[in-house]
Design a protein around this motif. Sequence first.
Motif, mmCIF file in Angstrom:
data_model
loop_
_atom_site.group_PDB
_atom_site.id
_atom_site.type_symbol
_atom_site.label_atom_id
_atom_site.label_comp_id
_atom_site.label_asym_id
_atom_site.label_seq_id
_atom_site.Cartn_x
_atom_site.Cartn_y
_atom_site.Cartn_z
ATOM 1 N N ALA A 50 2.293 2.422 5.378
ATOM 2 C CA ALA A 50 1.841 1.040 5.236
ATOM 3 C C ALA A 50 1.620 0.699 3.769
ATOM 4 N N GLU A 51 1.058 1.625 3.022
ATOM 5 C CA GLU A 51 0.836 1.400 1.592
ATOM 6 C C GLU A 51 2.162 1.211 0.866
ATOM 7 N N ARG A 52 3.143 2.048 1.207
ATOM 8 C CA ARG A 52 4.455 1.955 0.565
ATOM 9 C C ARG A 52 5.155 0.641 0.924
ATOM 10 N N VAL A 53 5.101 0.265 2.201
ATOM 11 C CA VAL A 53 5.764 -0.963 2.651
ATOM 12 C C VAL A 53 5.113 -2.187 2.019
ATOM 13 N N ALA A 54 3.781 -2.214 1.972
ATOM 14 C CA ALA A 54 3.081 -3.349 1.370
ATOM 15 C C ALA A 54 3.433 -3.482 -0.105
ATOM 16 N N GLY A 55 3.591 -2.354 -0.782
ATOM 17 C CA GLY A 55 3.866 -2.366 -2.209
ATOM 18 C C GLY A 55 5.235 -2.902 -2.577
ATOM 19 N N ARG A 56 6.157 -2.955 -1.612
ATOM 20 C CA ARG A 56 7.493 -3.427 -1.956
ATOM 21 C C ARG A 56 7.631 -4.948 -1.823
ATOM 22 N N ALA A 57 6.592 -5.623 -1.334
ATOM 23 C CA ALA A 57 6.647 -7.082 -1.265
ATOM 24 C C ALA A 57 6.654 -7.665 -2.671
ATOM 25 N N SER A 58 7.490 -8.648 -2.888
ATOM 26 C CA SER A 58 7.620 -9.266 -4.199
ATOM 27 C C SER A 58 6.304 -9.891 -4.637
ATOM 28 N N GLY A 59 5.854 -9.532 -5.861
ATOM 29 C CA GLY A 59 4.638 -10.105 -6.415
ATOM 30 C C GLY A 59 3.405 -9.243 -6.288
ATOM 31 N N VAL A 60 3.502 -8.143 -5.547
ATOM 32 C CA VAL A 60 2.349 -7.254 -5.376
ATOM 33 C C VAL A 60 2.129 -6.453 -6.650
ATOM 34 N N ARG A 61 0.901 -6.522 -7.193
ATOM 35 C CA ARG A 61 0.577 -5.777 -8.410
ATOM 36 C C ARG A 61 0.207 -4.338 -8.082
ATOM 37 N N SER A 62 -0.607 -4.148 -7.075
ATOM 38 C CA SER A 62 -1.001 -2.811 -6.645
ATOM 39 C C SER A 62 -1.558 -2.898 -5.232
#
Length: 216
Positions: A50-62
Amino acid sequence: MKSDTQLKQDVLDELAFDSALDASRIRVEVANGVVTLAGSAPSLAQTHAAERVAGRASGVRSVLARTRVEVPATDPPGDEAIADMARAVLHWTAGVPQRAVEVEAVKGHLFLRGAVEWEWQRELAIRSLLRLRGVTGITSRVAAHRRMAPRKISERIGRALLHYAEDEATRIHVEISDGVVTLKGTVASEAERAVARGAAWAQPGVSAVIDELVLA
């Protein structure tokens, strides 16, 4: 720049679209481009996914992962069985020195102790255990005798960026502290942002990547 509301929806969409991920009990909050994941997941591997998938969304800083593991109640393995499985996995994982890491399981939480030569070996031991059934968390107290210097990690990331995106490498600044890499500067596309993130994560000794890159 996306609003936090739009970014939250994009992260929720990413989580929902990944067929290998059960995100039905994961909550998402966003503040200033930083995503916080809360709630629960059925396995430790799922929380990391889930952490990896969330991080690939455009605009996510961390991404801050605060999800807990809730193992399904159907025939959960006992602590000794979990510890035995962990020992077997470490024994057969190439790169982890034999008998270098001791394992104890307490209520599904694995505690690792021992010593290895390199930081990447310590991280490999942790990653190899993430998908074990019944594991609710991992605490590593494994010491690494030798660590790659921050300057060396920064140089390796720079070389990797030059290999994949030569023009962008000159516009990206890399900072590293205690294994946490911060990427600053500009990129021309989300694909180039993904290359920069991937190059950072691929380096031994990196435990987290903070993306402060700006689309130019």
